[in-house]
Design a protein around this motif. Structure first.
Motif, PDB file in Angstrom:
ATOM      1  N   ASP A 306       0.853  -1.191   0.000  1.00  0.00           N
ATOM      2  CA  ASP A 306       0.000   0.000   0.000  1.00  0.00           C
ATOM      3  C   ASP A 306       0.889   1.240   0.000  1.00  0.00           C
ATOM      4  OD1 ASP A 306      -2.032   1.839   0.150  1.00  0.00           O
ATOM      5  OD2 ASP A 306      -2.521   1.446   2.259  1.00  0.00           O
ATOM      6  N   ASP A 307       1.591   1.414  -1.117  1.00  0.00           N
ATOM      7  CA  ASP A 307       2.526   2.522  -1.267  1.00  0.00           C
ATOM      8  C   ASP A 307       2.015   3.488  -2.331  1.00  0.00           C
ATOM      9  OD1 ASP A 307       3.012   1.219  -3.695  1.00  0.00           O
ATOM     10  OD2 ASP A 307       4.881   0.292  -2.972  1.00  0.00           O
ATOM     11  N   ILE A 308       2.860   4.369  -2.794  1.00  0.00           N
ATOM     12  CA  ILE A 308       2.426   5.408  -3.729  1.00  0.00           C
ATOM     13  C   ILE A 308       1.868   4.816  -5.019  1.00  0.00           C
ATOM     14  CG2 ILE A 308       4.674   5.686  -4.848  1.00  0.00           C
ATOM     15  CD1 ILE A 308       2.117   8.480  -3.882  1.00  0.00           C
ATOM     16  N   ASN A 309       2.265   3.603  -5.366  1.00  0.00           N
ATOM     17  CA  ASN A 309       1.738   2.961  -6.571  1.00  0.00           C
ATOM     18  C   ASN A 309       0.264   2.589  -6.437  1.00  0.00           C
ATOM     19  OD1 ASN A 309       4.265   2.915  -8.059  1.00  0.00           O
ATOM     20  ND2 ASN A 309       4.949   1.366  -6.596  1.00  0.00           N
ATOM     21  N   SER A 310      -0.254   2.666  -5.230  1.00  0.00           N
ATOM     22  CA  SER A 310      -1.671   2.392  -5.005  1.00  0.00           C
ATOM     23  C   SER A 310      -2.556   3.591  -5.341  1.00  0.00           C
ATOM     24  CB  SER A 310      -1.912   2.006  -3.529  1.00  0.00           C
ATOM     25  OG  SER A 310      -1.242   0.821  -3.195  1.00  0.00           O
ATOM     26  N   ILE A 311      -1.936   4.746  -5.572  1.00  0.00           N
ATOM     27  CA  ILE A 311      -2.697   5.991  -5.688  1.00  0.00           C
ATOM     28  C   ILE A 311      -2.927   6.397  -7.135  1.00  0.00           C
ATOM     29  CG2 ILE A 311      -2.726   8.446  -5.109  1.00  0.00           C
ATOM     30  CD1 ILE A 311      -3.125   6.558  -2.735  1.00  0.00           C
ATOM     31  N   ASN A 312      -4.168   6.746  -7.422  1.00  0.00           N
ATOM     32  CA  ASN A 312      -4.563   7.264  -8.723  1.00  0.00           C
ATOM     33  C   ASN A 312      -5.091   8.687  -8.549  1.00  0.00           C
ATOM     34  OD1 ASN A 312      -6.967   7.692 -10.812  1.00  0.00           O
ATOM     35  ND2 ASN A 312      -5.487   6.290 -11.745  1.00  0.00           N
ATOM     36  N   LYS A 313      -4.481   9.631  -9.243  1.00  0.00           N
ATOM     37  CA  LYS A 313      -4.849  11.042  -9.093  1.00  0.00           C
ATOM     38  C   LYS A 313      -6.315  11.297  -9.440  1.00  0.00           C
ATOM     39  CE  LYS A 313      -0.232  12.678 -10.477  1.00  0.00           C
ATOM     40  NZ  LYS A 313       0.492  13.527 -11.460  1.00  0.00           N
ATOM     41  N   GLU A 314      -6.780  10.652 -10.494  1.00  0.00           N
ATOM     42  CA  GLU A 314      -8.134  10.905 -10.965  1.00  0.00           C
ATOM     43  C   GLU A 314      -9.175  10.477  -9.939  1.00  0.00           C
ATOM     44  OE1 GLU A 314     -11.284  12.030 -13.598  1.00  0.00           O
ATOM     45  OE2 GLU A 314      -9.218  12.660 -13.204  1.00  0.00           O
ATOM     46  N   THR A 315      -8.907   9.402  -9.221  1.00  0.00           N
ATOM     47  CA  THR A 315      -9.845   8.967  -8.189  1.00  0.00           C
ATOM     48  C   THR A 315      -9.945  10.004  -7.081  1.00  0.00           C
ATOM     49  OG1 THR A 315      -9.351   6.646  -8.673  1.00  0.00           O
ATOM     50  CG2 THR A 315     -10.419   7.122  -6.576  1.00  0.00           C
ATOM     51  N   LEU A 316      -8.816  10.556  -6.674  1.00  0.00           N
ATOM     52  CA  LEU A 316      -8.831  11.612  -5.663  1.00  0.00           C
ATOM     53  C   LEU A 316      -9.698  12.780  -6.118  1.00  0.00           C
ATOM     54  CD1 LEU A 316      -5.025  11.702  -4.719  1.00  0.00           C
ATOM     55  CD2 LEU A 316      -6.871  10.679  -3.382  1.00  0.00           C
ATOM     56  N   ARG A 317      -9.556  13.146  -7.386  1.00  0.00           N
ATOM     57  CA  ARG A 317     -10.324  14.272  -7.921  1.00  0.00           C
ATOM     58  C   ARG A 317     -11.813  13.958  -7.961  1.00  0.00           C
ATOM     59  NH1 ARG A 317     -12.905  16.061 -12.045  1.00  0.00           N
ATOM     60  NH2 ARG A 317     -12.676  14.075 -13.167  1.00  0.00           N
ATOM     61  N   ILE A 318     -12.174  12.759  -8.374  1.00  0.00           N
ATOM     62  CA  ILE A 318     -13.587  12.385  -8.474  1.00  0.00           C
ATOM     63  C   ILE A 318     -14.258  12.449  -7.103  1.00  0.00           C
ATOM     64  CG2 ILE A 318     -15.153  10.443  -8.876  1.00  0.00           C
ATOM     65  CD1 ILE A 318     -13.329   9.624 -11.214  1.00  0.00           C
ATOM     66  N   VAL A 319     -13.623  11.848  -6.111  1.00  0.00           N
ATOM     67  CA  VAL A 319     -14.218  11.815  -4.769  1.00  0.00           C
ATOM     68  C   VAL A 319     -14.384  13.226  -4.213  1.00  0.00           C
ATOM     69  CG1 VAL A 319     -13.876  11.063  -2.393  1.00  0.00           C
ATOM     70  CG2 VAL A 319     -13.379   9.498  -4.276  1.00  0.00           C
ATOM     71  N   ALA A 320     -13.336  14.030  -4.337  1.00  0.00           N
ATOM     72  CA  ALA A 320     -13.411  15.398  -3.816  1.00  0.00           C
ATOM     73  C   ALA A 320     -14.459  16.224  -4.560  1.00  0.00           C
ATOM     74  CB  ALA A 320     -12.049  16.075  -3.915  1.00  0.00           C
ATOM     75  N   THR A 321     -14.553  16.028  -5.864  1.00  0.00           N
ATOM     76  CA  THR A 321     -15.533  16.768  -6.660  1.00  0.00           C
ATOM     77  C   THR A 321     -16.955  16.425  -6.236  1.00  0.00           C
ATOM     78  OG1 THR A 321     -14.043  16.899  -8.565  1.00  0.00           O
ATOM     79  CG2 THR A 321     -16.400  17.170  -9.003  1.00  0.00           C
ATOM     80  N   VAL A 322     -17.243  15.143  -6.060  1.00  0.00           N
ATOM     81  CA  VAL A 322     -18.581  14.722  -5.627  1.00  0.00           C
ATOM     82  C   VAL A 322     -18.906  15.321  -4.263  1.00  0.00           C
ATOM     83  CG1 VAL A 322     -19.956  12.734  -4.889  1.00  0.00           C
ATOM     84  CG2 VAL A 322     -18.615  12.614  -6.998  1.00  0.00           C
ATOM     85  N   ALA A 323     -17.945  15.263  -3.335  1.00  0.00           N
ATOM     86  CA  ALA A 323     -18.179  15.808  -2.003  1.00  0.00           C
ATOM     87  C   ALA A 323     -18.408  17.319  -2.045  1.00  0.00           C
ATOM     88  CB  ALA A 323     -16.999  15.479  -1.090  1.00  0.00           C
ATOM     89  N   MET A 324     -17.578  18.030  -2.826  1.00  0.00           N
ATOM     90  CA  MET A 324     -17.736  19.489  -2.886  1.00  0.00           C
ATOM     91  C   MET A 324     -19.023  19.886  -3.592  1.00  0.00           C
ATOM     92  SD  MET A 324     -13.935  21.166  -3.343  1.00  0.00           S
ATOM     93  CE  MET A 324     -13.564  20.349  -4.888  1.00  0.00           C
ATOM     94  N   LYS A 325     -19.427  19.151  -4.621  1.00  0.00           N
ATOM     95  CA  LYS A 325     -20.700  19.444  -5.284  1.00  0.00           C
ATOM     96  C   LYS A 325     -21.848  19.325  -4.284  1.00  0.00           C
ATOM     97  CE  LYS A 325     -19.900  20.204  -9.775  1.00  0.00           C
ATOM     98  NZ  LYS A 325     -20.483  21.323 -10.586  1.00  0.00           N
ATOM     99  N   THR A 326     -21.763  18.336  -3.407  1.00  0.00           N
ATOM    100  CA  THR A 326     -22.798  18.153  -2.395  1.00  0.00           C
ATOM    101  C   THR A 326     -22.766  19.285  -1.379  1.00  0.00           C
ATOM    102  OG1 THR A 326     -22.635  15.754  -2.670  1.00  0.00           O
ATOM    103  CG2 THR A 326     -23.730  16.549  -0.691  1.00  0.00           C
ATOM    104  N   VAL A 327     -21.586  19.608  -0.881  1.00  0.00           N
ATOM    105  CA  VAL A 327     -21.459  20.672   0.125  1.00  0.00           C
ATOM    106  C   VAL A 327     -21.907  22.018  -0.430  1.00  0.00           C
ATOM    107  CG1 VAL A 327     -19.825  22.009   1.510  1.00  0.00           C
ATOM    108  CG2 VAL A 327     -19.639  19.498   1.427  1.00  0.00           C
ATOM    109  N   TYR A 328     -21.388  22.378  -1.609  1.00  0.00           N
ATOM    110  CA  TYR A 328     -21.750  23.683  -2.179  1.00  0.00           C
ATOM    111  C   TYR A 328     -23.178  23.676  -2.704  1.00  0.00           C
ATOM    112  CZ  TYR A 328     -16.965  25.488  -1.849  1.00  0.00           C
ATOM    113  OH  TYR A 328     -15.755  25.944  -1.383  1.00  0.00           O
ATOM    114  N   GLY A 329     -23.713  22.499  -3.018  1.00  0.00           N
ATOM    115  CA  GLY A 329     -25.122  22.421  -3.387  1.00  0.00           C
ATOM    116  C   GLY A 329     -26.016  22.732  -2.204  1.00  0.00           C
TER     117      GLY A 329
END
Length: 335
Positions: A306-329
């Motif tokens: 479970d090192d840096i190779n486990s991380i995908n940038k796009e997944t981080l963006r998707i999750v944060a975007t969904v959460a922020m859309k909900t909060v700002y909505g």
């Protein structure tokens, strides 16, 4: 798996008294809203910045409570969140682990819009596990887990959200909480297992809130939100305590084209920080957590891989975007 624990019996026991408990918000009152999330304005999330925050956490080595890497990371997290938020509180506590040993703990809490009467919680755990007890090689079972996805990913997503939300503030107050001593529950070889050995930081905070008289509309927990094969289901504790918020988050994901990531699939209860926030602090909190749908959360869960190779940038963006859309909505940006 000890963290994938069925707690249906606990929920059934709570069902009879839930409506009579004193709490911040009746979870059923967080109702599904008819919001066009595609039109909700949010700040631009930098996946590269979030990825760099993961790398920085890993650069300290393991974040096992009491270790040198843990100490250095705590200082860095406190300083960084102090740059983005109006104030930072470090909540020190002492945690007794499954084997009777005691370790120091630090819940790191950063406040955005601290004067706002209405508030929400955005949380993740920042410690890394002491034992890679699910590693395919038994020789690694007593080695520490790097904790890139299980720990650092949620923290990184929240750090980037704090950075950009500070410049485009929602109309609600936001408390970012990095819970400590979440991932130190009994390893597989322990003679006995107690679910309260997990999530000690969130248990402590729920009993000793930094703002005891402040109410919260809801909370969102980010756990293991960086894999290359994201799969977020509607987990049982979340659906029980905060069904309206679950509906809103998954509706936002659907409208943004992320229905293949946020699946409208109800799955079993998970013991995570949100369980104690819901049952002790009585704040409706949803867990956005990876669910592989088979025998583990993700391929490298509680392994040395479970090192840096486990991380995908796009997944981080998707999750944060969904959460922020909900909060700002729910709480639009106020110029």
């Amino acid at each position: 798996m000890k963290r994938l624990a069925l707690i249906a019996a606990c929920l059934l026991a709570l069902a009879g008294c839930n409506n009579n408990q004193e709490g911040d918000t009746d979870s059923n009152a967080v109702a599904t809203t008819a919001i066009d999330y595609t039109q909700v304005a949010i700040p631009a999330f930098s996946a590269d910045s979030a990825y760099a925050f993961v790398e920085k956490q890993l650069s300290f080595g393991n974040r096992i409570p009491g270790s040198k890497g843990w100490e250095k990371c705590a200082v860095w997290l406190t300083n960084q969140m102090g740059r983005y938020c109006d104030s930072v509180i470090v909540q020190d506590f002492r945690a007794v682990l499954w084997d009777g040993s005691a370790v120091p703990g630090k819940n790191i809490i950063a406040l955005l819009n601290p004067q706002a009467e209405k508030r929400i919680l955005l949380a993740a755990h920042w410690d890394s596990r002491s034992w890679a007890d699910h590693d395919p090689s038994e020789s690694n079972h007593r080695s520490p887990v790097p904790g890139a996805n299980d720990g650092a990913s949620g923290v990184a997503a929240l750090m980037e959200m704090a950075r950009i939300m500070s410049a485009m503030r929602p109309s609600v107050g936001v408390d970012f909480i990095f819970f400590d001593v979440e991932d130190q529950g009994a390893p597989e070889w322990a003679p006995s297992h107690d679910e309260t050995n997990w999530c000690i930081g969130s248990q402590y905070w729920s009993n000793n809130r930094h703002t005891p008289y402040v109410s919260y509309a809801y909370g969102i927990l980010f756990d293991m939100v960086g894999t290359s094969k994201p799969r977020f289901t509607q987990e049982g504790v979340s659906r029980y305590f905060a069904p309206g918020l679950v509906d809103n988050l998954w509706a936002a994901a659907q409208s943004l084209g992320y229905g293949n990531v946020f699946l409208k699939e109800s799955t079993s209860e998970i013991l995570d920080d949100h369980y104690f926030v819901n049952t002790i602090a009585h704040i409706p909190m949803v867990d956005i957590v990876q669910n592989n749908g088979d025998i583990s959360f993700f391929e490298h869960w509680h392994t040395v891989a479970d090192d840096i190779n486990s991380i995908n940038k796009e997944t981080l963006r998707i999750v944060a975007t969904v959460a922020m859309k909900t909060v700002y909505g729910d709480f639009p940006y106020e110029k």
